[in-house]
Design a protein around this motif. Structure first.
Motif, PDB file in Angstrom:
ATOM      1  N   MET A   1      15.861  85.788  -2.337  1.00  0.00           N
ATOM      2  CA  MET A   1      14.488  86.109  -2.028  1.00  0.00           C
ATOM      3  C   MET A   1      13.592  84.899  -2.179  1.00  0.00           C
ATOM      4  N   GLU A   2      13.933  84.040  -3.128  1.00  0.00           N
ATOM      5  CA  GLU A   2      13.106  82.874  -3.378  1.00  0.00           C
ATOM      6  C   GLU A   2      13.024  81.971  -2.156  1.00  0.00           C
ATOM      7  N   SER A   3      14.121  81.863  -1.400  1.00  0.00           N
ATOM      8  CA  SER A   3      14.123  80.996  -0.233  1.00  0.00           C
ATOM      9  C   SER A   3      13.177  81.516   0.839  1.00  0.00           C
ATOM     10  N   SER A   4      13.015  82.850   0.967  1.00  0.00           N
ATOM     11  CA  SER A   4      12.111  83.370   1.986  1.00  0.00           C
ATOM     12  C   SER A   4      10.666  83.047   1.627  1.00  0.00           C
ATOM     13  N   SER A   5      10.309  83.068   0.342  1.00  0.00           N
ATOM     14  CA  SER A   5       8.939  82.715  -0.022  1.00  0.00           C
ATOM     15  C   SER A   5       8.675  81.229   0.174  1.00  0.00           C
ATOM     16  N   SER A   6       9.705  80.383  -0.021  1.00  0.00           N
ATOM     17  CA  SER A   6       9.501  78.951   0.201  1.00  0.00           C
ATOM     18  C   SER A   6       9.403  78.645   1.691  1.00  0.00           C
ATOM     19  N   GLN A   7      10.066  79.475   2.527  1.00  0.00           N
ATOM     20  CA  GLN A   7       9.953  79.278   3.962  1.00  0.00           C
ATOM     21  C   GLN A   7       8.553  79.642   4.443  1.00  0.00           C
ATOM     22  N   GLN A   8       7.931  80.645   3.832  1.00  0.00           N
ATOM     23  CA  GLN A   8       6.584  81.026   4.203  1.00  0.00           C
ATOM     24  C   GLN A   8       5.588  79.940   3.811  1.00  0.00           C
ATOM     25  N   GLN A   9       5.882  79.181   2.791  1.00  0.00           N
ATOM     26  CA  GLN A   9       4.987  78.186   2.249  1.00  0.00           C
ATOM     27  C   GLN A   9       5.421  76.782   2.683  1.00  0.00           C
ATOM     28  N   LEU A  10       5.707  76.588   3.952  1.00  0.00           N
ATOM     29  CA  LEU A  10       6.165  75.309   4.441  1.00  0.00           C
ATOM     30  C   LEU A  10       5.002  74.316   4.455  1.00  0.00           C
ATOM     31  N   ILE A  11       5.147  73.255   3.685  1.00  0.00           N
ATOM     32  CA  ILE A  11       4.131  72.215   3.607  1.00  0.00           C
ATOM     33  C   ILE A  11       4.639  71.015   4.386  1.00  0.00           C
ATOM     34  N   THR A  12       3.874  70.595   5.363  1.00  0.00           N
ATOM     35  CA  THR A  12       4.283  69.474   6.208  1.00  0.00           C
ATOM     36  C   THR A  12       3.735  68.161   5.651  1.00  0.00           C
ATOM     37  N   PRO A  13       4.318  67.050   6.057  1.00  0.00           N
ATOM     38  CA  PRO A  13       3.760  65.752   5.659  1.00  0.00           C
ATOM     39  C   PRO A  13       2.298  65.611   6.099  1.00  0.00           C
ATOM     40  N   GLU A  14       1.967  66.208   7.233  1.00  0.00           N
ATOM     41  CA  GLU A  14       0.587  66.147   7.716  1.00  0.00           C
ATOM     42  C   GLU A  14      -0.368  66.864   6.772  1.00  0.00           C
ATOM     43  N   ASP A  15       0.094  67.984   6.187  1.00  0.00           N
ATOM     44  CA  ASP A  15      -0.724  68.715   5.221  1.00  0.00           C
ATOM     45  C   ASP A  15      -1.024  67.842   4.007  1.00  0.00           C
ATOM     46  N   VAL A  16       0.005  67.177   3.514  1.00  0.00           N
ATOM     47  CA  VAL A  16      -0.162  66.303   2.347  1.00  0.00           C
ATOM     48  C   VAL A  16      -1.082  65.146   2.699  1.00  0.00           C
ATOM     49  N   LEU A  17      -0.856  64.537   3.849  1.00  0.00           N
ATOM     50  CA  LEU A  17      -1.684  63.413   4.285  1.00  0.00           C
ATOM     51  C   LEU A  17      -3.138  63.824   4.435  1.00  0.00           C
ATOM     52  N   GLU A  18      -3.382  64.970   5.044  1.00  0.00           N
ATOM     53  CA  GLU A  18      -4.748  65.447   5.223  1.00  0.00           C
ATOM     54  C   GLU A  18      -5.444  65.628   3.874  1.00  0.00           C
ATOM     55  N   SER A  19      -4.727  66.188   2.915  1.00  0.00           N
ATOM     56  CA  SER A  19      -5.291  66.369   1.584  1.00  0.00           C
ATOM     57  C   SER A  19      -5.623  65.022   0.940  1.00  0.00           C
ATOM     58  N   LEU A  20      -4.698  64.053   1.059  1.00  0.00           N
ATOM     59  CA  LEU A  20      -4.926  62.722   0.491  1.00  0.00           C
ATOM     60  C   LEU A  20      -6.104  62.014   1.167  1.00  0.00           C
ATOM     61  N   MET A  21      -6.258  62.237   2.447  1.00  0.00           N
ATOM     62  CA  MET A  21      -7.380  61.626   3.164  1.00  0.00           C
ATOM     63  C   MET A  21      -8.697  62.283   2.758  1.00  0.00           C
ATOM     64  N   ASN A  22      -8.693  63.600   2.634  1.00  0.00           N
ATOM     65  CA  ASN A  22      -9.919  64.333   2.329  1.00  0.00           C
ATOM     66  C   ASN A  22     -10.416  64.115   0.909  1.00  0.00           C
ATOM     67  N   ASP A  23      -9.505  63.903  -0.034  1.00  0.00           N
ATOM     68  CA  ASP A  23      -9.947  63.750  -1.419  1.00  0.00           C
ATOM     69  C   ASP A  23     -10.211  62.288  -1.807  1.00  0.00           C
ATOM     70  N   GLY A  24     -10.072  61.366  -0.848  1.00  0.00           N
ATOM     71  CA  GLY A  24     -10.393  59.965  -1.113  1.00  0.00           C
ATOM     72  C   GLY A  24      -9.247  59.147  -1.678  1.00  0.00           C
ATOM     73  N   THR A  25      -8.084  59.758  -1.850  1.00  0.00           N
ATOM     74  CA  THR A  25      -6.947  59.057  -2.429  1.00  0.00           C
ATOM     75  C   THR A  25      -6.490  57.903  -1.545  1.00  0.00           C
ATOM     76  N   ILE A  26      -6.435  58.129  -0.245  1.00  0.00           N
ATOM     77  CA  ILE A  26      -6.002  57.075   0.685  1.00  0.00           C
ATOM     78  C   ILE A  26      -6.933  55.869   0.572  1.00  0.00           C
ATOM     79  N   ASP A  27      -8.232  56.119   0.526  1.00  0.00           N
ATOM     80  CA  ASP A  27      -9.189  55.019   0.410  1.00  0.00           C
ATOM     81  C   ASP A  27      -9.027  54.270  -0.908  1.00  0.00           C
ATOM     82  N   ALA A  28      -8.784  55.000  -1.982  1.00  0.00           N
ATOM     83  CA  ALA A  28      -8.609  54.369  -3.296  1.00  0.00           C
ATOM     84  C   ALA A  28      -7.356  53.501  -3.318  1.00  0.00           C
ATOM     85  N   ILE A  29      -6.264  53.992  -2.743  1.00  0.00           N
ATOM     86  CA  ILE A  29      -5.025  53.216  -2.704  1.00  0.00           C
ATOM     87  C   ILE A  29      -5.195  52.003  -1.797  1.00  0.00           C
TER      88      ILE A  29
END
Length: 178
Positions: A1-29
């Motif tokens: 059952m755990e695998s089905s919940s992780s499939q529903q919560q698929l996080i893409t590299p674009e999602d992570v990148l968007e978050s890093l861009m929006n919170d200013g992390t990319i600019d700080a790095i």
């Protein structure tokens, strides 16, 4: 059952990148990388030598050209080679497992965990949760050879870590290209 919940919560590299861009992390790095590049004496010295040995500056009549003409000619002559050296230095910083590279990996992992609802660290240094599941499956498939699987599993967890690091390097390549 755990695998089905992780499939529903698929996080893409674009999602992570968007978050890093929006919170200013990319600019700080980016700012940290620029600061370290500016402090890189070897890069400065190499660039100075390239300018000093420039055909543009060492051509008779160069002193008669305007600063703008000299600058444009120097840029045309040296831009590619200077940028290649700077790019190499940036990649060394990004891939450094003790400096910015380590910070970048940890930051990406934290953001991924936050977005996916997982608890960091994804890859603890001592014991990994995912290989434990794999070990149980291998034990069942191989007729209960648990002792051998424990040995094999330690090697595969090391390999998985390296593969994940490669995946994060590809992600940083994508980040750099954007």
């Amino acid at each position: 059952m755990e695998s089905s919940s992780s499939q529903q919560q698929l996080i893409t590299p674009e999602d992570v990148l968007e978050s890093l861009m929006n919170d200013g992390t990319i600019d700080a790095i980016r700012l940290k990388i620029i600061t370290q590049l500016k402090a890189n004496e070897e890069l400065k010295n190499t660039t100075v030598k390239m300018v000093e040995q420039s055909k543009v500056l060492n051509t008779p009549g160069a002193e008669k050209q305007t600063k703008r003409e000299l600058f444009d000619a120097l840029r045309q002559e040296l831009e590619t080679s200077v940028l290649e050296k700077a790019s190499k230095s940036v990649w060394e910083l990004i891939l450094d497992n003790n400096g910015i590279g380590k910070e970048l990996s940890q930051t990406v992992e934290k953001v991924f965990c936050r977005l996916s609802g997982r608890e960091p660290p994804l890859f603890p240094a001592s014991v990994e949760l995912e290989p434990e599941k794999g070990k149980e499956k291998e034990t069942e498939e191989n007729g209960g050879k648990e002792q051998e699987n424990v040995m094999d599993n330690s090697d595969s967890s090391t390999k998985k870590r390296k593969f994940d690091e490669i995946g994060s390097e590809e992600g940083t390549d994508e980040v750099a290209s954007r």
